[in-house]
Design a protein around this motif. Sequence first.
Motif, PDB file in Angstrom:
ATOM      1  N   HIS A  83       0.208 -27.389 -36.740  1.00  0.00           N
ATOM      2  CA  HIS A  83       0.005 -27.580 -35.352  1.00  0.00           C
ATOM      3  C   HIS A  83       1.109 -27.237 -34.342  1.00  0.00           C
ATOM      4  CE1 HIS A  83       3.097 -30.959 -37.023  1.00  0.00           C
ATOM      5  NE2 HIS A  83       3.171 -30.968 -36.426  1.00  0.00           N
ATOM      6  N   GLY A 112      -5.061 -30.425 -35.212  1.00  0.00           N
ATOM      7  CA  GLY A 112      -4.926 -30.803 -35.083  1.00  0.00           C
ATOM      8  C   GLY A 112      -4.763 -32.222 -33.221  1.00  0.00           C
ATOM      9  N   LEU A 113      -5.548 -31.685 -32.989  1.00  0.00           N
ATOM     10  CA  LEU A 113      -6.240 -31.862 -31.667  1.00  0.00           C
ATOM     11  C   LEU A 113      -7.745 -32.472 -31.423  1.00  0.00           C
ATOM     12  CD1 LEU A 113      -5.040 -31.575 -28.010  1.00  0.00           C
ATOM     13  CD2 LEU A 113      -6.748 -30.310 -28.179  1.00  0.00           C
ATOM     14  N   LYS A 159      -1.427 -25.984 -26.754  1.00  0.00           N
ATOM     15  CA  LYS A 159      -0.128 -26.262 -26.253  1.00  0.00           C
ATOM     16  C   LYS A 159       1.064 -26.305 -27.497  1.00  0.00           C
ATOM     17  CE  LYS A 159      -1.573 -29.419 -22.293  1.00  0.00           C
ATOM     18  NZ  LYS A 159      -2.233 -28.293 -22.131  1.00  0.00           N
ATOM     19  N   ASP A 190       8.371 -21.494 -19.900  1.00  0.00           N
ATOM     20  CA  ASP A 190       7.506 -23.203 -20.694  1.00  0.00           C
ATOM     21  C   ASP A 190       7.935 -23.395 -21.622  1.00  0.00           C
ATOM     22  OD1 ASP A 190       6.328 -23.464 -18.053  1.00  0.00           O
ATOM     23  OD2 ASP A 190       3.906 -23.355 -19.061  1.00  0.00           O
TER      24      ASP A 190
ATOM     25  N   MET B   1       2.635 -26.542 -19.077  1.00  0.00           N
ATOM     26  CA  MET B   1       2.729 -27.242 -20.209  1.00  0.00           C
ATOM     27  C   MET B   1       3.127 -28.313 -19.897  1.00  0.00           C
ATOM     28  SD  MET B   1       1.818 -25.510 -22.712  1.00  0.00           S
ATOM     29  CE  MET B   1       0.735 -23.535 -22.526  1.00  0.00           C
ATOM     30  N   GLU B   3       1.409 -31.528 -20.021  1.00  0.00           N
ATOM     31  CA  GLU B   3       1.211 -32.594 -20.196  1.00  0.00           C
ATOM     32  C   GLU B   3       2.074 -32.711 -21.912  1.00  0.00           C
ATOM     33  OE1 GLU B   3      -3.707 -33.271 -20.798  1.00  0.00           O
ATOM     34  OE2 GLU B   3      -2.987 -31.294 -19.492  1.00  0.00           O
ATOM     35  N   ALA B   4       1.746 -33.824 -22.574  1.00  0.00           N
ATOM     36  CA  ALA B   4       2.826 -34.219 -23.738  1.00  0.00           C
ATOM     37  C   ALA B   4       0.942 -33.348 -24.948  1.00  0.00           C
ATOM     38  CB  ALA B   4       2.452 -35.695 -23.866  1.00  0.00           C
ATOM     39  N   ARG B   5       1.206 -33.017 -25.869  1.00  0.00           N
ATOM     40  CA  ARG B   5       0.807 -32.490 -26.923  1.00  0.00           C
ATOM     41  C   ARG B   5       0.728 -33.521 -27.322  1.00  0.00           C
ATOM     42  NH1 ARG B   5       5.790 -28.996 -27.080  1.00  0.00           N
ATOM     43  NH2 ARG B   5       5.140 -27.072 -27.421  1.00  0.00           N
ATOM     44  N   GLN B   6      -0.766 -33.347 -28.398  1.00  0.00           N
ATOM     45  CA  GLN B   6      -1.476 -34.654 -28.222  1.00  0.00           C
ATOM     46  C   GLN B   6      -1.599 -34.085 -29.753  1.00  0.00           C
ATOM     47  OE1 GLN B   6      -4.940 -36.511 -26.220  1.00  0.00           O
ATOM     48  NE2 GLN B   6      -3.592 -36.374 -24.450  1.00  0.00           N
ATOM     49  N   SER B   7      -1.569 -33.067 -30.801  1.00  0.00           N
ATOM     50  CA  SER B   7      -2.113 -32.895 -32.027  1.00  0.00           C
ATOM     51  C   SER B   7      -0.820 -33.064 -32.747  1.00  0.00           C
ATOM     52  CB  SER B   7      -2.246 -30.974 -31.525  1.00  0.00           C
ATOM     53  OG  SER B   7      -1.095 -30.695 -31.443  1.00  0.00           O
ATOM     54  N   GLY B   8      -1.711 -33.082 -33.936  1.00  0.00           N
ATOM     55  CA  GLY B   8      -0.434 -33.592 -34.878  1.00  0.00           C
ATOM     56  C   GLY B   8      -0.971 -33.204 -36.263  1.00  0.00           C
ATOM     57  N   ARG B   9       0.305 -32.596 -36.867  1.00  0.00           N
ATOM     58  CA  ARG B   9       0.068 -32.365 -38.489  1.00  0.00           C
ATOM     59  C   ARG B   9      -1.302 -33.154 -39.436  1.00  0.00           C
ATOM     60  NH1 ARG B   9       2.359 -32.152 -43.942  1.00  0.00           N
ATOM     61  NH2 ARG B   9       1.391 -31.120 -45.153  1.00  0.00           N
TER      62      ARG B   9
END
Lengths: 326, 530
Positions: A83, A112-113, A159, A190, B1, B3-9
């Motif tokens: 992810h 995972g988004l 991201k 970044d 970049m 924005e906080a990352r929202q994805s997870g495993r």
Amino acid sequence: MHGNVSASGRPLAIEARGLIKRFDGFTAVDGVDLSVPEGAVYGILGPNGAGKTTTLRMLLGIIDPDEGYRRVLGAERPHDVAHTIGYLPEERGLYPAMKAVDAIAFVGALRGLPLKEGRRRGRELLEQHGLGYAADRQIRQLSKGMAQQVQILGTLVHKPRLVVFDEPFSGLDAINQGKLERMMRGLAEDGTTVIFSTHVISHAERLCDDVAIIAAGKVPFAGPVDVARDRIPAQVRLETRSGDGPWRAALPADLRRDGKSDGGAFWYFPLPETGIEPLLRALIEGEAGILSLSIERAGLHDAFVAIAGEAAARALEEETPEAIGR
Amino acid sequence: MTEARQSGRLSVFAAAWVIARRDFVAILFSRTFFFFLLGPLFPVIVVGLAGSVGQRVDQTAAQPEVGVVMEGADADAMVRARDALAERLGSGLPGFLVVKRLEPGETYDPADAFAGRRANIAAVLSGTPSDPVLTGPSNQIHAWSGAVAMVAAQARDGELQPWPDVTFQATATSNASQRAGRLKTAQGAQMLLFLLTMMLAGMVLSNLVEEKGNKIIEVLAAAVPMESVFYGKLFAMLAVSLVGISVWGCVGALIYFGAGSAFPDFPTPAVGWPLLFGLGVIYFAMAYLLLGAVFLSIGSMAATVREVQTLSMPVTMMQLMVFFLATFAMTQPHGGDLLGHVPVQLAIRDAGARGPGSGALASCRGVRLAGAVRRLAGARRLGPVPQARDEIGSGAYEKEGRAWPRKDPFRRRHAKGRDGRVTFWVPLSNCIGRDRSEIGSAGPVSKPEEGPIEMKESPDGRYGKPPEDPRLDRRGRSAAGAVRLRQRRCSGKNLSGPLQQGGMATAPDVRAVPDPARSRHGTPLFLASQ
């Protein structure tokens, strides 16, 4: 952060030791060692068939190495950190019936988004890159270059902390290649680690902090681009009004001379180990009549030739003769 | 970049859900699904056409006849007897054609009757009505032996005896017709499952190969474990098929309610329609998951469409074999249990585990899952379960070591009641020609009840007593062990005449004599004589 750090003190995003991969008895990758610092733009340089894609696939967990060890963003199983990774494969693939924005969201969802958030970010990215008008078009309705851009945006939509591009510039026109270069630099600024494979030295030369030169499955050099260049001494190009004189004793023995019609000459020789200042002083005192003097550092191509060998360099040139900037 | 990352495993199943969701939507809104919905129409059309053509062929094809080579009076008597019986029995008797009327004392080789090919003669009847000889291919003469014997008996006895009038009492159905109807329902359900499973497994395979061709698979493989990709694809197609089945069900219900009484009345399956549908869906899901997993494994190993075709052919053949075994098991309600437990999943699991890559592993897990759910679903069969065993009696039972010999010729089963009495079951087919004491004395039964076996009606009609032949052992095997005569089965209709006249014992017995001249593939043919 992940335990090991690079020579520059930065933590390593990717660490690989002794990776070996064989296919039906053929060793495609033969003991590759890599250390990619976090936040770096890292190039893997080599001709086709050198083992670049196989190495990247092993790093991403698509295939497992037969031998060796890898650690990606601190994880020994790359899928555990999938992810936080973005990947653009060499052979692009998108579902032809999908809308561009859905394709981006789907690639994000695989990482995972949430789909809704993926669509929102997808539209945003498409707008940012001048493709907003194509957001609701099916992939099959887009040109090859546009589809490739959509896939690149899909690589970035979640991201990631590490982005892996396999031959990202192939198939893009010069303008879009420039855009992609800027995008990669922006990612690195970044804090995202960018690793890409290429057989076009100019891209690596312009973008990379560090490179790994790979040929015949082995990595004869991995490190900063400057270190690779320094493998070949800088060349001095001198133009004098006088063709001869006592000052010539100051020039090194292994030089090349091109005479001029007005009696002057061009001189080519490696930069002396003592530096340019003593030589310059001797030329002035000897009244050589300096018309021009320049120090030319070796390019990455020269370094590649010196490191990987003539054969590998020739293979590289044959693949993209027009793209090699020298 | 920023924005906080929202994805997870993603877990394996969450990733499978992402894949399945995409596949489901993509397939549901594609032309493929439309053709999938039309799929059931094609077999119906093909079966209809094939049936129509087959019927036309049957109508136009000449029916084989029995050539008669006898003395003039005997030949006429045989033909008269045949025609007289045919009036009562309908089309069950073969046609008789007089090939040659022999003069008294004249000899004639029956095999010569075939040489002329003047008519569609499949066997030649010679000798006399008291001593008929039937010459021809073994399968044909055995098929006709009963009918010929009956005609010969009638010809020998002369005038046809009056038959008692049968009073008809019509019922909506009978056990036999109900069983036959249920069998057809079960066959239909089995055919539907087979076709549906084949079609969907093929679709999953082509879907995977297409993605390999599009190079999308690498994007998937880099992001999620391959197990997820396989699970997702497998279950997406299952969901698509369930939508399709629902559509078919709705359309069927509309037709049923719209047509009203004009709709043909299908025989109700043994377990009832709701349970049949429920079990059908469960069985379909299990079969599809099993086969789909195998096909996905093939797809993961194949690089080209040609390779896919080559690799999938053995599996398709194997599935056909399973289909035929299932068809066989349907008619063997108890013997079929064994077929239901063939551990196909174990073999496939081993093959999957040794295959390259995690794709095979994923397939193996799919197979295991399918096997587990299948086991949960139990081994009950769709459709009717004909009764093949019957209670023949009970008696005091004394155990002597094992209940029955290991190779019990009667294949007996027993159960002991609370009162200490033991009830025995013996397959009906093993009771033919035997009485209860004979069966009881072969095992550890000390006080078998005496008396003849009162046989109940079997699903397929009544069983006749096989001909007595000193050369045959009790299992119908000849002394040489090379020829095994099957116990003859006659329908009640065919038996009514002989039974009226005193039963089968009055009919001439059939004797088999090889006729090498008409033998095919070295199989001996037989002449029937006394």
